[in-house]
Design a protein around this motif. Structure first.
Motif, mmCIF file in Angstrom:
data_model
loop_
_atom_site.group_PDB
_atom_site.id
_atom_site.type_symbol
_atom_site.label_atom_id
_atom_site.label_comp_id
_atom_site.label_asym_id
_atom_site.label_seq_id
_atom_site.Cartn_x
_atom_site.Cartn_y
_atom_site.Cartn_z
ATOM 1 N N HIS A 123 3.247 -8.992 5.837
ATOM 2 C CA HIS A 123 4.128 -7.990 6.447
ATOM 3 C C HIS A 123 5.468 -8.650 6.737
ATOM 4 O O HIS A 123 5.520 -9.684 7.406
ATOM 5 C CB HIS A 123 3.522 -7.471 7.753
ATOM 6 N N ASN A 146 -0.544 -11.721 0.506
ATOM 7 C CA ASN A 146 0.062 -10.488 1.019
ATOM 8 C C ASN A 146 0.597 -10.745 2.419
ATOM 9 O O ASN A 146 0.023 -11.536 3.178
ATOM 10 C CB ASN A 146 -0.968 -9.362 1.073
ATOM 11 N N THR A 201 -2.256 -6.291 9.536
ATOM 12 C CA THR A 201 -3.397 -5.523 9.051
ATOM 13 C C THR A 201 -3.088 -5.057 7.635
ATOM 14 O O THR A 201 -1.931 -5.124 7.184
ATOM 15 C CB THR A 201 -3.668 -4.311 9.943
ATOM 16 N N ASN A 202 -4.084 -4.575 6.925
ATOM 17 C CA ASN A 202 -3.871 -4.107 5.552
ATOM 18 C C ASN A 202 -2.824 -3.012 5.490
ATOM 19 O O ASN A 202 -2.035 -2.935 4.535
ATOM 20 C CB ASN A 202 -5.190 -3.607 4.955
ATOM 21 N N GLU A 203 -2.786 -2.166 6.508
ATOM 22 C CA GLU A 203 -1.825 -1.056 6.527
ATOM 23 C C GLU A 203 -0.387 -1.532 6.677
ATOM 24 O O GLU A 203 0.554 -0.817 6.323
ATOM 25 C CB GLU A 203 -2.160 -0.085 7.668
ATOM 26 N N MET A 204 -0.194 -2.735 7.176
ATOM 27 C CA MET A 204 1.146 -3.254 7.423
ATOM 28 C C MET A 204 1.743 -3.979 6.215
ATOM 29 O O MET A 204 2.938 -4.271 6.192
ATOM 30 C CB MET A 204 1.119 -4.224 8.613
ATOM 31 N N ASN A 217 3.623 -5.181 3.142
ATOM 32 C CA ASN A 217 4.757 -4.646 2.370
ATOM 33 C C ASN A 217 5.409 -5.703 1.484
ATOM 34 O O ASN A 217 6.534 -5.534 1.021
ATOM 35 C CB ASN A 217 5.806 -4.019 3.299
#
Length: 240
Positions: A202, A200, A184-187, A189
Motif C-alpha cells: 500500500h 504487494n 490488508t489485501n483491500e489496501m 495499490n
C-alpha cells in the motif's frame, strides 16, 4: 514504576526556570512528568504542521513501555546489547537503558539524536546515539552488531521495508522486537521487486524531513502482514 511520573534526581532538581529553558531549547514533540509533575519535553509551539497533529503524543509518555517490559520478560536484557531503530526523543531509549547492558540508538534526524542524548543524560544514561538514514545502505553497514534489535514504529515509514528487514537481520544476533503497521489485501495499490521477488504494498503518503512524524521520503510502502512474517522466517526468526 508509575507510568507517567518518572523519577530522576537530575531532572527533579532542576529549577522551574532551568526546566522552562530546556523545554524551549529544543523542538520537543513528546513529554514526560517528573516527580513534581512538571512537564519535560513540551509540545512544539512554532511548527505549524506539527501543531495540526498535536493530538499525537499529547499525553505523558510511558516509561517503560509495555512492549519493552514484555521483551525483557521473554529475553532477559541484563547482559544484552540493544540497537534501537528510530529513537525519536529517547523515551524508549531510557527504558531500554534501564534493562540492557548497552544501548545503541539511531535516528535519521539530528535533532532527535540531540534530544535523545539530552533526555537520557538527565536519567544518568549514556547510550551511543547516532544519525543514520535507514534508506542508505552505506550508513547501515557502519552500525554495530548486537544481541537485540528494537524496531518499533519505523518499518511502515520506509520505501523498501524488505531491504531493511534483511539489513537489520545481519546486525541482530538473538531477537528483534518488531512493531509496525501493515496493509490488508483491500489496501494494496502497488508492487515492487527486491532480490528477485515481487511484493504487494500500500502506497502511503509521507511528508518528508520536516514532519517529525513522517519518514524521510515522500512515500512509504506498507507490506502485507504475511509477507513480513514470511520474510522474517526466511531470515531465521521464529515468533515468540
Amino acid at each position: 514504576m508509575n507510568a507517567s511520573i518518572i523519577k530522576s534526581s537530575i531532572l527533579d532538581n532542576l529549577t522551574d526556570d532551568d526546566l522552562d529553558r530546556l523545554n524551549n531549547l529544543l523542538p520537543w514533540s513528546c513529554f514526560i512528568l517528573d516527580s513534581n509533575e512538571r512537564r519535560f519535553g513540551d509540545q512544539p509551539k512554532n511548527v505549524a504542521f506539527v501543531k495540526a497533529k498535536s493530538a499525537k503524543r499529547s499525553t505523558p509518555q510511558v516509561i517503560p513501555d509495555r512492549r519493552i517490559i514484555t521483551l525483557n520478560e521473554k529475553i532477559n536484557l541484563r547482559d544484552k546489547t540493544v540497537l534501537e531503530i528510530g529513537c525519536y526523543e529517547g523515551i524508549h531509549t531510557i527504558a531500554l537503558s534501564f534493562f540492557a547492558k548497552k544501548v545503541y540508538a539511531l535516528d535519521s534526524r539530528i535533532e532527535n539524536v540531540v534530544k535523545t542524548t539530552v533526555r537520557c543524560n538527565l536519567f544518568g544514561f549514556t547510550p551511543t546515539v547516532t544519525v543514520c538514514n535507514l534508506e542508505n545502505t552505506v550508513e547501515i553497514v557502519k552500525l554495530p552488531k548486537v544481541d537485540i534489535t528494537h524496531h518499533v514504529g519505523v518499518l511502515y515509514h520506509l520505501t523498501n521495508p524488505i531491504k531493511n528487514l534483511v539489513e537489520m537481520s545481519l546486525l541482530t544476533g538473538k531477537a528483534m522486537l518488531l512493531d509496525t503497521h501493515y496493509a490488508t489485501n483491500e489496501m494494496i495499490n502497488g508492487q515492487y521487486e527486491f532480490n528477485g521477488k515481487t511484493y504487494n504494498y500500500h502506497n502511503y503518503n509521507e511528508y518528508g524531513r520536516d514532519d517529525v512524524f513522517s519518514g524521510m521520503d515522500n512515500h512509504a510502502k506498507w507490506l502485507l502482514k504475511q509477507d513480513i512474517f514470511d520474510t522474517l522466517a526466511s531470515l531465521g526468526f521464529l515468533q515468540l
